[in-house]
Design a protein around this motif. Structure first.
Motif: not given
Length: 322
Positions: A2, A236, A314-315, A317-318, A321-322
């Protein structure tokens, strides 16, 4: 991972920079050096133009003065227009380095390939902050007028109610009265600044990654980038703020260098007289700023910007994937 894990973000950024296909230190030197040289040349040409304008007196020189003034304005506008696209080229370089893609000096020119989406993003984002500024005017005025802070200004304005002619008002508004009114308005300006910062800072964090999103989706446009950034950073912003705080030393040194750049203005304000002319001081302190910034950025800027790009990656990619 994260973005709250700042050490891993910085480690990922460091590894990407170490394995870059082109020396990142050379790249930041090219980017910063070119931007600073263009700015310095623009300032030098503007100075020569102003000197030429002051040397053409009388009615016969009106045409020449107009032409020189127009040339100076056009040159400054061109510089202000070009540099943002150059800055976006550096962001493209950082993103490509983080994604282990090939890069080179030509990468810095890629910002010019997306001129219109970038320009729209800059204009819309600027309009957002202008709108926030206008929205803060009314409540700051109301807050100021309902508190004892407004009493000094009211005392100065009360005698004007009995004045009927413009001549009387002009006589009343002497230098001392004008200075006193300006001082009496300082509390309202402080209230206004507080309101503006309280609203604009959270907004700026929500829009922070719009640049990256636009570069990844130039066809989608500026409004899409701003909306997507707001969604991406919805929960975030605090982690991003903590990442900012971890680079306190970077922003402190950068601010100190900016102070050096404007030392010809700041030192006289502090009561320190300079042993040379203001023009000499301007160019001298700018050169010192240029050298200091070049050295500092060569060793620090890449890892800071790459860490922010790693947070964006990173955000992103997250979210995928959601």
């Amino acid at each position: 991972m994260a973005i709250s894990d700042r050490q891993l973000l910085k480690q990922r950024a460091h590894e990407a920079l170490e394995s870059a296909s082109y020396d990142p230190q050379k790249m930041v030197l090219i980017h910063t050096g070119a931007a600073s040289i263009v700015t310095l040349l623009t300032a030098a040409v503007s100075f020569l133009i102003q000197d030429g304008i002051s040397g053409t007196g009388g009615l016969s020189g009106i045409g020449l003065r107009t032409m020189l003034s127009t040339a100076g304005s056009v040159l400054q506008n061109i510089t202000n227009l070009v540099l943002p696209f150059w800055a976006f080229g550096y962001l493209i370089f950082i993103l490509k380095v983080l994604r282990r893609q090939p890069v080179g000096p030509a990468t810095l020119l890629e910002g010019f390939r997306h001129m219109f989406p970038i320009l729209r993003l800059l204009l819309i984002r600027g309009f957002i902050y202008i709108a926030i500024g206008f929205l803060c005017l009314y409540p700051s005025t109301i807050i100021f007028s309902l508190t004892p802070l407004a009493q000094p200004l009211e005392a100065l304005l009360e005698p004007m109610l009995s004045l009927t002619t413009e001549a009387e008002i002009a006589m009343y508004m002497d230098d001392a009265t004008t200075a006193a009114m300006t001082e009496a308005l300082i509390p309202m300006l402080v209230i206004y600044a507080g309101l503006f910062l309280a609203i604009s800072i959270p907004v700026s964090y929500r829009l922070r990654f719009a640049d990256y999103i636009l570069l990844d989706n130039p066809i989608a446009g500026a409004i899409f980038a701003l909306r997507a950034s707001a969604v991406l950073l919805r929960r975030n912003c605090l982690d991003l703020f903590k990442l900012d705080l971890s680079f306190w030393w970077y922003y402190l040194i950068d601010t100190a260098l900016i102070a050096v750049c404007y030392a010809d203005v700041l030192l006289p304000m502090l009561g320190i007289s300079l042993p040379f002319s203001s023009t000499t001081g301007f160019f001298l302190f700018y050169v010192l700023y240029f050298i200091g910034q070049l050295v500092f950025y060569a060793f620090a800027r890449n890892r800071v910007e790459a860490s922010y790009a790693a947070a964006y990656e990173q955000l992103r990619t997250q979210a995928q994937t959601c």
